[in-house]
Scaffold this active site. Structure first.
Site, PDB file in Angstrom:
ATOM      1  N   GLY A  55      -3.538  25.584  71.175  1.00 33.87           N
ATOM      2  CA  GLY A  55      -2.519  26.588  71.441  1.00 33.87           C
ATOM      3  C   GLY A  55      -3.183  27.908  71.778  1.00 33.87           C
ATOM      4  N   ALA A  56      -2.601  28.615  72.759  1.00 30.52           N
ATOM      5  CA  ALA A  56      -3.234  29.808  73.305  1.00 30.52           C
ATOM      6  C   ALA A  56      -3.622  30.814  72.221  1.00 30.52           C
ATOM      7  CB  ALA A  56      -2.281  30.462  74.315  1.00 30.52           C
ATOM      8  N   GLN A 208       1.730  16.569  71.228  1.00 32.81           N
ATOM      9  CA  GLN A 208       1.889  17.770  70.404  1.00 32.81           C
ATOM     10  C   GLN A 208       3.354  18.049  70.087  1.00 32.81           C
ATOM     11  OE1 GLN A 208       0.096  17.612  73.221  1.00 32.81           O
ATOM     12  NE2 GLN A 208      -1.802  18.773  73.090  1.00 32.81           N
ATOM     13  N   ASP A 249      -0.554  28.689  78.588  1.00 25.92           N
ATOM     14  CA  ASP A 249      -1.971  28.822  78.253  1.00 25.92           C
ATOM     15  C   ASP A 249      -2.635  29.908  79.081  1.00 25.92           C
ATOM     16  OD1 ASP A 249      -1.118  25.891  77.647  1.00 25.92           O
ATOM     17  OD2 ASP A 249      -2.841  26.324  76.376  1.00 25.92           O
ATOM     18  N   ASN A 259       0.490  25.787  81.929  1.00 21.65           N
ATOM     19  CA  ASN A 259       0.902  25.326  80.603  1.00 21.65           C
ATOM     20  C   ASN A 259       0.614  23.825  80.560  1.00 21.65           C
ATOM     21  OD1 ASN A 259       2.084  25.772  77.998  1.00 21.65           O
ATOM     22  ND2 ASN A 259       3.962  24.823  78.711  1.00 21.65           N
TER      23      ASN A 259
END
Lengths: 372, 372
Positions: A55-56, A208, A249, A259
């Site tokens: 995750g970013a 996810q 992202d 993303n």
């Protein structure tokens, strides 16, 4: 957010030993809740590369603490700066698409320049890593404040009937330090008593959505339903989706959104069915250099075995099963880029804007360059 | 087509006992090759409903043989016709979206009217079932003949470089009696020495792409790569797809295409990237009644456990693993409908046509109604 009634962040300094960073090892979710200690730069790189964290925002925070761990283990004296520069390069290379990684590393390198003695630089690295983490949590909270207005408006139009939101991958609090990006407006809506229901794309190949988003929504009591990544278009055709809300992202300052792979397909379906498609992101995710996201954002290719094998719970144990013929090759692109023309708007910590350079720079005027 | 060098169809009458129908139980592929005997109507319904057999053509052929098995077990005399009518209703209900099921049942009921004694009706049911199966194989062969021209043309334009074809689900020979629909042109291209490579969507939740299409392409030596259902849009953006070729479970005579869930998303991406999107189907798959596919084709909903659990090979055994939190609900829509505006053309046993009423009726003029 809460796990079994106890508040957690996704990354924190061990209160008993400030040379140890603690994380939730997300590879074990949703089946087992496992904490992990990071004690070295190498631990931090592995955690990012092998997706113990993902995750970013959380990648950025982990890179920030990774630089702190690097500072702790660096030789003092002349070699310190070289060691940290190399550490930064290694962290940046761990997940090339996530811009937050670079952002956190550069912030650390810049900040440490203010120190002279090694112990000063270590102290700066620690406080900078803490600031990165705190800022991530605070920005996500603000994204929730801004984004909830979209949900409120739909709820009003639907005369308080349930607002159905589709999301892809995990842009939840597990992807950040707290709150999440795409989930922040959803949690904020729950807190305001707005009826929401979330369609959770399972998000192959690493699932996810099914493993993380469903788990964290369930922990918070948000009504949700897991669907395959294939199902979203049909749901939109049938009027069962009011809003698509995803994370990012990396988003260019021109509004192109990288993303998780498959996001572009949902954006196309949203456009085809007249459904708003919003991207929630802290500004650390914005790439201020790249103009054309489709041409120029590097897309990570991962191993084909992530497509051919899948892990799950079987008789109490995590087992990996083969889904395909052993001798068939598989390709595994981790992200795609949704062009700005398919995006209704960006939800940032400073408010909501249109996905174009002018609107984005309107919210972040300090990013205007002299040449632009 | 061949399995381990031996020619098979997907369904046939046991040469040693013509009261027994043999099928490949496709639930065990790609890991184990298992044959199954169908000895009753109930066996045939289970085989269709629980997807021992699947795919438009093979469901039709199995329904045909199911009616033959029903005739074998029906009480003779006055009750025979009632029993067969009920048998037909049960077969039709086993997979509501597949129009071939209804088509085969109605063909059988019509044909049996020509017999008077029970033994005559049984004999008619046997020969009609054989005809349905033979016709399916022959129509697929012709689809290959027509469809290969599209691939030849692309190959010519690319100066004989590899033609990259993306397919979704399994519209291969395993979905029919032989040859397949979407795969028939690909096999025909291989036979002509045209260089092809197939992107195989894994096709969640039942993974027919990864499990069946990859397996049958591998058996025939067709170069292929398995991808997640999420990846197709990215591949198209990057110029890595020359043609999308899918099958159909039901296509309206107005050109709307019901196919495995997720097909619509690929059609949107093909349109967005100017890539031809063709649907290969024998005319038994055409619905001559429904005008608006999105509004009126019933979409089967299956159990959520097919999304939350997945089966694969683990240490030599087929194991089922849980992918999501145990208490999260899941929804499972089996098909979606791609509107005709996104379809470049239909490849039928009589040739290629545009996806509109006029062009389709041009190929099948006998279907023109007096009122139309």
């Amino acid at each position: 957010m809460n796990i079994n009634g106890k508040h957690y962040r996704t990354i924190w300094v061990d209160p008993g030993n400030e040379k140890v960073i603690r994380i939730i090892d997300q590879r074990h979710l949703p089946h087992h809740f496992v904490l992990e200690d990071l004690r070295s730069l190498s631990d931090a790189i592995t955690a990012i590369k092998d997706m113990h964290v993902r995750g970013a925002g959380l990648i950025g925070a982990t890179a920030g603490y990774g630089m702190y761990l690097a500072a702790l283990e660096a030789p003092s004296g002349d070699e310190f700066d070289n060691y940290l520069r190399d550490a930064g390069s290694s962290l940046k290379a761990a997940r090339p698409t996530a811009v937050n990684c670079s952002w956190a590393v550069d912030l650390q390198l810049q900040a440490m320049k203010k120190g002279s003695a090694t112990h000063e630089k270590i102290s700066i690295a620690k406080s900078t890593a803490d600031e990165i983490a705190d800022m991530d949590a605070e920005y996500c909270r603000r994204i929730g404040e801004h984004g909830v207005k979209l949900i409120e408006e739909i709820s009003r139009k639907k005369a308080d009937k349930t607002v159905n939101i589709l999301t892809h991958c995990n842009a939840g609090w597990l992807a950040f330090v707290d709150h999440g990006s795409a989930t922040a407006p959803i949690y904020a809506a729950m807190d305001k008593g707005i009826k929401v229901h979330v369609w959770v794309d399972e998000t192959r190949p690493r699932n996810q959505g099914a493993a993380l988003t469903a788990w964290e929504l369930g922990q918070h009591g948000v009504p949700h339903t897991i669907i395959t990544d294939n199902a979203g278009g049909h749901l939109m055709q049938k009027g069962l989706v009011d809003l698509v809300l995803v994370g990012s992202d990396r988003t260019t300052h021109t509004g192109d959104v990288a993303n998780k792979i498959g996001t572009y397909l949902k954006a196309l379906a949203a456009k085809d069915n007249g459904i708003p498609f919003y991207v929630a992101l802290p500004s650390s995710t914005i790439d201020w250099e790249i103009e054309d996201g489709i041409k120029n954002i590097p897309i990570e290719e991962r191993g084909g075995e992530e497509v051919k094998y899948i892990e799950g719970l079987c008789e109490g144990f995590i087992k990996k099963v083969l889904l395909a013929p052993d001798n068939s090759p598989a390709a595994n692109y981790a992200f795609d880029v949704t062009p700005s023309r398919l995006v209704s708007g960006l939800i940032t910590e400073r408010g909501i804007c249109r996905p174009d350079k002018k609107s984005i720079l309107g919210l972040f005027p300090e990013k205007k360059r002299r040449d632009g």
